[in-house]
Design an enzyme around this catalytic site. Structure first.
Site, PDB file in Angstrom:
ATOM      1  N   ASN A  56      10.470  -8.131  -1.183  1.00  0.00           N
ATOM      2  CA  ASN A  56       9.824  -8.654   0.021  1.00  0.00           C
ATOM      3  C   ASN A  56       8.494  -9.264  -0.410  1.00  0.00           C
ATOM      4  O   ASN A  56       7.550  -8.546  -0.718  1.00  0.00           O
ATOM      5  CB  ASN A  56       9.603  -7.504   1.017  1.00  0.00           C
ATOM      6  N   TRP A  57       8.451 -10.579  -0.445  1.00  0.00           N
ATOM      7  CA  TRP A  57       7.265 -11.260  -0.976  1.00  0.00           C
ATOM      8  C   TRP A  57       6.118 -11.291   0.037  1.00  0.00           C
ATOM      9  O   TRP A  57       5.015 -11.700  -0.302  1.00  0.00           O
ATOM     10  CB  TRP A  57       7.622 -12.688  -1.399  1.00  0.00           C
ATOM     11  N   HIS A  90       9.984  -4.669   9.877  1.00  0.00           N
ATOM     12  CA  HIS A  90       9.084  -4.154   8.838  1.00  0.00           C
ATOM     13  C   HIS A  90       7.865  -3.521   9.500  1.00  0.00           C
ATOM     14  O   HIS A  90       7.398  -3.989  10.540  1.00  0.00           O
ATOM     15  CB  HIS A  90       8.669  -5.284   7.898  1.00  0.00           C
ATOM     16  N   GLY A 102       2.040  -0.300  -0.423  1.00  0.00           N
ATOM     17  CA  GLY A 102       0.874  -0.982  -0.994  1.00  0.00           C
ATOM     18  C   GLY A 102      -0.251  -0.035  -1.372  1.00  0.00           C
ATOM     19  O   GLY A 102      -1.370  -0.469  -1.635  1.00  0.00           O
TER      20      GLY A 102
HETATM   21  P1  13P Z   1       4.884  -2.196  -1.842  1.00  0.00           P
HETATM   22  O1  13P Z   1       6.029  -2.150  -2.818  1.00  0.00           O
HETATM   23  O2  13P Z   1       3.848  -3.217  -2.200  1.00  0.00           O
HETATM   24  O3  13P Z   1       4.321  -0.831  -1.576  1.00  0.00           O
HETATM   25  O4  13P Z   1       5.503  -2.715  -0.443  1.00  0.00           O
HETATM   26  C1  13P Z   1       6.629  -2.091   0.068  1.00  0.00           C
HETATM   27  C2  13P Z   1       7.134  -2.887   1.202  1.00  0.00           C
HETATM   28  O5  13P Z   1       6.526  -2.942   2.256  1.00  0.00           O
HETATM   29  C3  13P Z   1       8.385  -3.637   1.025  1.00  0.00           C
HETATM   30  O6  13P Z   1       8.859  -4.127   2.226  1.00  0.00           O
END
Ligand code: 13P
Length: 255
Positions: A9-10, A95, A173
């Site tokens: 997921n960019w 999401h 994140g």
């Molecule tokens: P991270 O891998 O940056 O924690 O993000 C996860 C995410 O929200 C994927 O949709």
């Protein structure tokens, strides 16, 4: 045995040029990978260019959101037929960032799932609790509510066409991955909810991804869990080497 699915997921990253560069590298490194489904989800603006690069590739393409109407006076929205036309086969729905910042609810998620299915797009439907939910011992309640609202009225046949992503919001994140035990516990709960709603054979066929700080060095222990069938990767999907390494490290892991 469910085939794993690893999707990148960019989010709000990459110009068309950067997107094409990244996917060209991924295509070189992963185009022959068949043991796991690999998907990239760039911003809408890069879908068309990427789908041109991915002609004849095993790598799938997905959007990050959609609107449930096909067309009309809905300024700024993108519909399922447009996503399909741009060359995608998947779409992320619900999401946590859309739920948190853009007013997405279980009800809109449900409408979006129906729109995606009506146009043969595979929905990747996200659920997950916030940190305060977990700390208050409400994880199970939150997942149950999101599950019943997001999937309301869907038949077993429809459910079999989608992918679920469990993403604990506190792990997104932040570098804080859920432990493999914490992740497996919620994946098992989701599998139980699927069994209760649609029976064992449907529940056993649906893939449940984990998302939240997935990296090359934690993918193997996550995917080894019985109910974890892949990953939805954010930050580590933005560079070819880390995403490729996640895919490679997921291969051949004993369950
Ligand atoms: P991270 O891998 O940056 O924690 O993000 C996860 C995410 O929200 C994927 O949709």
């Amino acid at each position: 045995m469910r085939k794993s699915i690893i999707a990148g997921n960019w989010k709000l990253n990459k110009t068309c040029k950067e997107a094409v560069e990244l996917v060209t590298e991924l295509n070189r490194d992963l185009s022959e990978t068949t043991d796991v489904d690999v998907v990239v989800c760039p911003p809408f603006t890069a879908l068309r260019d990427i789908s041109d690069v991915l002609v004849d590739s095993k790598i799938g393409l997905g959007a990050q959101n959609l609107y449930w109407e096909d067309s009309g006076a809905f300024t700024g929205e993108i519909s399922a037929p447009m996503i399909k036309d741009a060359g995608a086969q998947y779409v992320i729905i619900g999401h946590s960032e859309r739920r948190q910042f853009f007013g997405e609810t279980d009800e809109t998620v449900n409408k979006k799932i129906r729109a995606a299915l009506a146009h043969d797009l595979t929905p990747i439907v996200c659920v997950g609790e916030m940190l305060e939910d977990r700390e208050a011992g409400k994880t199970e309640d939150v997942i149950k509510t999101q599950f019943s609202g997001s999937f309301a009225g869907l038949s077993a046949e429809e459910m079999e066409k989608l992918v679920i992503a469990y993403e604990p919001v506190w792990a997104i994140g932040t570098g804080k991955t859920a432990t493999k035990e914490q992740a497996q516990e919620v994946h098992q709960l989701i599998r139980q909810l699927l069994t209760a709603a649609h029976g064992e054979s449907t529940a056993e066929s649906i893939r449940i991804q984990y998302g939240g700080s997935v990296k090359p060095d934690n993918i193997a222990e996550l995917i080894a869990q019985p109910d974890i069938d892949g990953a939805l990767v954010g930050g580590a999907s933005l560079k070819a080497d880390s995403f490729t390494q996640i895919v490679k490290n997921s291969l051949g892991v004993a369950k």
